[in-house]
Structures are given as structure tokens and as C-alpha cells.
Design a protein around this motif. Structure first.
Motif, PDB file in Angstrom:
ATOM      1  N   TRP A   1      14.864  64.272   3.521  1.00 47.18           N
ATOM      2  CA  TRP A   1      15.911  63.596   4.278  1.00 47.18           C
ATOM      3  C   TRP A   1      15.547  62.137   4.494  1.00 47.18           C
ATOM      4  CZ3 TRP A   1      20.681  63.938   6.415  1.00 47.18           C
ATOM      5  CH2 TRP A   1      20.967  63.111   7.500  1.00 47.18           C
ATOM      6  N   TRP A   2      14.305  61.864   4.859  1.00 41.98           N
ATOM      7  CA  TRP A   2      13.892  60.495   5.174  1.00 41.98           C
ATOM      8  C   TRP A   2      14.028  59.572   3.979  1.00 41.98           C
ATOM      9  CZ3 TRP A   2      13.094  58.449   9.801  1.00 41.98           C
ATOM     10  CH2 TRP A   2      12.922  59.325  10.865  1.00 41.98           C
TER      11      TRP A   2
ATOM     12  N   PHE B   1      18.071  59.490   2.563  1.00 40.06           N
ATOM     13  CA  PHE B   1      19.126  58.843   3.331  1.00 40.06           C
ATOM     14  C   PHE B   1      19.345  57.378   2.918  1.00 40.06           C
ATOM     15  CE2 PHE B   1      21.062  56.917   7.098  1.00 40.06           C
ATOM     16  CZ  PHE B   1      22.221  57.666   7.119  1.00 40.06           C
TER      17      PHE B   1
ATOM     18  N   VAL C   1      21.017  57.450  -0.550  1.00 41.11           N
ATOM     19  CA  VAL C   1      22.423  57.877  -0.540  1.00 41.11           C
ATOM     20  C   VAL C   1      23.289  56.762   0.037  1.00 41.11           C
ATOM     21  CG1 VAL C   1      24.034  59.536   0.449  1.00 41.11           C
ATOM     22  CG2 VAL C   1      21.880  60.315  -0.455  1.00 41.11           C
ATOM     23  N   THR C   2      22.781  56.112   1.087  1.00 40.19           N
ATOM     24  CA  THR C   2      23.541  55.010   1.680  1.00 40.19           C
ATOM     25  C   THR C   2      23.715  53.878   0.670  1.00 40.19           C
ATOM     26  OG1 THR C   2      22.391  55.595   3.695  1.00 40.19           O
ATOM     27  CG2 THR C   2      23.718  53.628   3.785  1.00 40.19           C
TER      28      THR C   2
ATOM     29  N   LEU D   1      23.002  67.142   2.251  1.00 39.37           N
ATOM     30  CA  LEU D   1      23.551  65.938   1.619  1.00 39.37           C
ATOM     31  C   LEU D   1      24.924  65.573   2.165  1.00 39.37           C
ATOM     32  CD1 LEU D   1      22.600  66.384  -2.109  1.00 39.37           C
ATOM     33  CD2 LEU D   1      21.902  64.548  -0.609  1.00 39.37           C
TER      34      LEU D   1
ATOM     35  N   MET E   1      25.042  63.169   4.996  1.00 39.17           N
ATOM     36  CA  MET E   1      24.604  61.857   4.501  1.00 39.17           C
ATOM     37  C   MET E   1      25.766  61.143   3.835  1.00 39.17           C
ATOM     38  SD  MET E   1      21.011  62.123   2.646  1.00 39.17           S
ATOM     39  CE  MET E   1      19.790  63.313   3.059  1.00 39.17           C
TER      40      MET E   1
ATOM     41  N   ALA F   1      27.354  57.701   5.186  1.00 36.57           N
ATOM     42  CA  ALA F   1      27.238  56.562   4.287  1.00 36.57           C
ATOM     43  C   ALA F   1      28.605  56.049   3.855  1.00 36.57           C
ATOM     44  CB  ALA F   1      26.413  56.969   3.071  1.00 36.57           C
TER      45      ALA F   1
ATOM     46  N   VAL G   1      20.382  55.733  12.463  1.00 38.66           N
ATOM     47  CA  VAL G   1      19.826  57.077  12.284  1.00 38.66           C
ATOM     48  C   VAL G   1      18.341  57.119  12.629  1.00 38.66           C
ATOM     49  CG1 VAL G   1      19.209  58.736  10.512  1.00 38.66           C
ATOM     50  CG2 VAL G   1      21.519  57.888  10.645  1.00 38.66           C
TER      51      VAL G   1
ATOM     52  N   SER H   1      20.076  62.341  12.098  1.00 36.32           N
ATOM     53  CA  SER H   1      19.207  62.857  11.039  1.00 36.32           C
ATOM     54  C   SER H   1      18.380  64.041  11.519  1.00 36.32           C
ATOM     55  CB  SER H   1      18.277  61.764  10.551  1.00 36.32           C
ATOM     56  OG  SER H   1      17.242  61.573  11.472  1.00 36.32           O
TER      57      SER H   1
ATOM     58  N   THR I   1      27.959  70.032  11.530  1.00 36.68           N
ATOM     59  CA  THR I   1      27.685  68.921  10.629  1.00 36.68           C
ATOM     60  C   THR I   1      28.796  68.749   9.623  1.00 36.68           C
ATOM     61  OG1 THR I   1      25.521  69.902  10.686  1.00 36.68           O
ATOM     62  CG2 THR I   1      25.797  67.967   9.334  1.00 36.68           C
TER      63      THR I   1
ATOM     64  N   SER J   1      31.023  65.465   9.330  1.00 32.70           N
ATOM     65  CA  SER J   1      31.044  64.698   8.091  1.00 32.70           C
ATOM     66  C   SER J   1      32.435  64.624   7.507  1.00 32.70           C
ATOM     67  CB  SER J   1      30.104  65.316   7.074  1.00 32.70           C
ATOM     68  OG  SER J   1      28.947  65.724   7.707  1.00 32.70           O
TER      69      SER J   1
END
Lengths: 254, 172
Positions: free
Chosen positions: A69-70, A73, A76-77, A160, A163, A167, A188, A200, A233, A237
Motif C-alpha cells: 500500500w505504501w 499509493f 497509483v496517484t 486498489l 486508491m 487518486a 493520506v 490508508s 471502502t 471509493s
């Protein structure tokens, strides 16, 4: 029309290299396999239990959801910003609109290419990782190796999707690409560091322990439990994506 | 000329995919490929003349150390059996009471194991005991060197040939 716009969005320019980067990072981080023990038959004087097990369910990928995730992210952004940032694409957007491509078509083509740009490297790397987990088993019965694949895919996708939501919203809401990239990241990570159960923190690490100890096919009860954990989530999203869509189609392109 | 350009593009992306895969697999060498741990004691409680039976499967990597400690009542006897699934290797151990033994499966793969614990007929009252297992299993990353390098080198060949196909640009 949609297909040609999509093809252009997905394959053109340097965006595709971000897909390669995501592919590399997922493959790079999932090389640790776990092996397990599983009791299938117990006979006590007053108790008997039996269950079915296939060899492929004995081996799984050790996957550290939070670390993935770290690093995913920011990527993906960046990918979303490259895809739908107004400032980056100002000229191209104008060309699109002059050539009668509707904003709806454009937005859905961009969103689809973001989704596929993340899911394709993911599926590709999982197919390779499971095959390499046990080459001997793979060469004799290839399908048994992939028993855990649907479960892992569900897990990755549930991580995902938020994210993508965050994003997408940020890259549409902020006109400057730098803000579109930096603001969600700062938000985040700061929320996370402040331990405010930030965006996150709340999905992947929460749904992860359910998977961590268990090897084998997931019982249906667990599966439903998992889905209910991911549900907030998914809803958040989806709202983010709808908001991004509304901003995108109402924005003045001049 | 156009076909040549397309072919160069295809070669470039196939090569890139192979190189990225190869390098990622090569880096697995530097990750820990260990595994295992110890299962908590399995409690056994039996009346005289009763027995329990457990069957299960374990996946072990290339190198495995399996240590089993039994702390049973002296009148309880056990039989432990382990077989490689799809192989010929077997291990059998039986005994009673307190015991420690270790097993080293020869090769990676799935193993079937069975436990049978029996309480003697002439025992008085309920008998108690427990069994504990410690597993340490890890793989040698050797295969990843060859697989990773195989991918990377073939990918590099593709990349280089894509450069060759693309040709030299005309300078005005």
C-alpha cells in the motif's frame, strides 16, 4: 469511438511505463512463499471430521499488504494524474472535444485504462509468482497451483479500488498536477502518521489478518465477512469516482 | 518501413517485459525464503482403551527440520507416520510416554502425515498428554538465479534486436 479513444489512452505516450513499474514492484514484493500444514481428518472416540484439500492450497504468497500500500499509493496517484490531469492534457482534451468525443466517453476510457493499467500487471505477476512457488507441482497439474489466486486477486483489488477512487478525485479536483499528486499523498500519509485511522490505514491492514493465517480455500462465511469489511471502502471509493466524473463533465474546457 | 517500426515496438515491449520479470525474480534471492514455526501443543485426553487419529498434509521446502516432542502419559502409546505424496519416502516412529524425535524430509513437496495415539486398556481413569511440533523449512534460492537470469538475458536480446530493427535515423 470508445475503443480508439481507449487504445490511445492506454497505450500512448510514456504512461505505459508506469504499468511496467507497477508490475515490477508487485512482482518484486511478492516473492516470499509460505507453506503450511493442514489437518484433513480427525477421529476422536466421539467425534469425526473430514475435509477435502488439494496440493495447490498448501502454498501461498506471503504478501505484506501495508508495505505494498505504501509504495503503490504514490504510483497509483501518479498514474491517475498522468491519465486525467487537466493541465497535462489541456491541448489533447481540446482536440478530443473538437473531434466530437464526448466527455463521458473520454472519462470512462480514462477510468478503464487506469483500472486495467493496475489489474493487468497484478494478474500477470500473480500468475508468475504462483507458478514459481512450486515448479514441480506446476509442471504436473498447473491448475492446482492457482487455487489461491481468486482470493489474492480479491484482496489486491479491494486495496486498489480506494486508491483509484482517491487518486481519480484528486487529479480531477486539483487543476495543478503537482497539487493533484502531492495533496492526496500528504493527506493520506499525515493522517496515517497521526494515527487518526486515516484512509490508508483502514482497509488493507484490517482485512489482512483474516487472510494471513489461513491457507487453503476460503470458506464462504469468511468470504462474506471479508466483503462486508471491504464494503465501506467500496462505497466511499465509488462516491469519489462519481464525484470525479461530475467534476470532469461539468468543467469548462476553454 | 512501417512494418519494421511496428516490429521494433513489439520487440521493445516484449523485451522490457522479460527484463523486468527477470530482474524482479532475481531479487527474490535477497528475500528470506524461510518459513515454518511451531504449532501449539495439541492436547490429548483419552479414556482407557480409546484412541485418536489425525491425518493431514504439510508443504515443506528444500531443507526442512521437523522436531516433535511428545509429553504423554506413560501408558499412552503413539504412532507417527509420514509419506511423501507422489514419492517413495516414508518415515515411521512409534513409542510411548515422553519422547523427542526429529524428521528431515528429503525434498520439497507435499507430505502426508498421520498420528495415532492410544491409551492402554488397563489404565485407571482419564489419561492426558500433549504433542508439540516445531517446523523449520526454507528453500534454496538457487532456482531463482537461473530463472531470473534466463528471463533477463532473453529480454535484453529482444531489446537489443529492437534497437537494430529501428535502424539509424536520417540526419537532415
Amino acid at each position: 469511438m470508445f475503443l480508439s479513444v481507449f487504445r490511445w489512452e492506454f497505450l500512448s505516450g510514456r504512461r505505459f511505463y508506469l504499468v511496467f513499474l507497477i508490475y515490477f514492484l508487485v512482482l518484486f514484493s511478492s516473492g516470499t512463499f509460505t507453506s503450511e500444514s493442514w489437518t484433513v481428518e480427525v477421529k476422536y472416540p466421539d467425534y469425526v471430521s473430514k475435509e477435502f484439500l488439494t496440493p495447490g492450497s498448501m502454498i501461498d504468497v506471503w504478501w505484506n499488504a501495508s508495505s505494498l500500500w505504501w509504495f503503490l499509493f504514490p504510483l497509483v496517484t501518479a498514474y491517475a494524474v498522468f491519465m486525467i490531469s487537466y493541465e497535462f492534457d489541456k491541448g489533447i482534451l481540446r482536440t478530443y472535444l473538437l473531434s466530437n468525443v464526448g466527455k463521458r466517453t473520454l472519462f470512462s476510457a480514462k477510468l478503464l485504462s487506469i483500472l486495467l493499467g493496475l489489474l493487468i500487471p497484478l494478474v500477470a505477476s500473480l500468475l508468475i509468482v504462483y507458478a514459481l512457488a512450486d515448479l514441480m507441482l506446476f509442471s504436473s497439474t498447473p491448475l492446482e497451483v492457482y487455487v489461491n489466486l481468486p482470493r489474492r486477486l480479491l484482496m489486491y483489488t479491494s486495496m486498489l479500488y480506494p486508491m483509484i477512487g482517491i487518486a481519480t478525485l484528486c487529479s480531477v479536483a486539483f487543476r495543478k498536477p503537482l497539487y493533484a499528486f502531492a495533496v492526496p499523498l500528504a493527506g493520506v500519509y499525515v493522517l496515517n502518521m497521526a494515527r487518526l485511522t486515516g484512509i490508508s490505514a483502514y482497509i488493507p491492514p484490517q482485512c489482512y489478518p483474516e487472510f494471513q493465517g489461513s491457507i487453503g480455500l476460503m470458506p464462504i462465511g469468511w468470504f462474506l465477512n471479508e466483503l462486508s469489511m471491504v464494503l465501506p471502502t467500496v462505497v466511499t471509493s465509488s462516491i469519489a469516482i462519481v464525484a470525479a466524473y461530475l467534476i470532469f463533465i461539468r468543467r469548462d474546457m476553454t | 518501413m512501417h512494418g519494421r517500426k511496428n516490429a521494433a515496438k513489439v520487440l521493445w515491449f516484449v523485451g522490457l517485459f522479460l527484463v523486468v520479470t527477470g530482474v524482479a525474480i532475481f531479487t527474490w534471492l535477497f528475500q528470506s525464503l524461510g518459513g515454518g514455526g511451531s504449532s501449539g501443543p495439541i492436547l490429548v485426553e483419552l479414556n482407557p482403551g480409546e484412541s485418536i487419529y489425525r491425518r493431514g498434509y504439510s508443504y515443506y521446502r528444500d531443507i526442512t527440520d521437523l522436531t516433535i516432542v511428545t509429553a504423554l502419559h506413560p501408558q499412552m502409546s503413539y504412532n507417527f507416520n509420514m509419506t511423501k505424496v507422489g514419492g517413495t519416502w516414508t518415515f515411521n516412529k512409534s513409542g510411548a510416554g515422553h519422547d523427542t524425535f526429529s524428521v528431515k524430509p528429503p525434498i520439497r513437496g507435499v507430505y502426508e502425515w498421520t498420528w495415532l495415539v492410544h491409551a492402554g486398556n488397563d489404565a485407571s481413569g482419564k489419561l492426558k498428554g500433549n504433542v508439540m511440533e516445531t517446523v523449520n523449512t526454507w528453500g534454496s534460492g538457487e532456482s531463482f538465479v537461473f530463472i531470473g537470469l534466463g528471463f533477463a538475458i532473453s529480454g535484453l536480446a529482444f531489446l537489443l534486436s529492437s534497437f537494430l530493427l529501428r535502424g539509424v535515423k536520417r540526419v537532415p
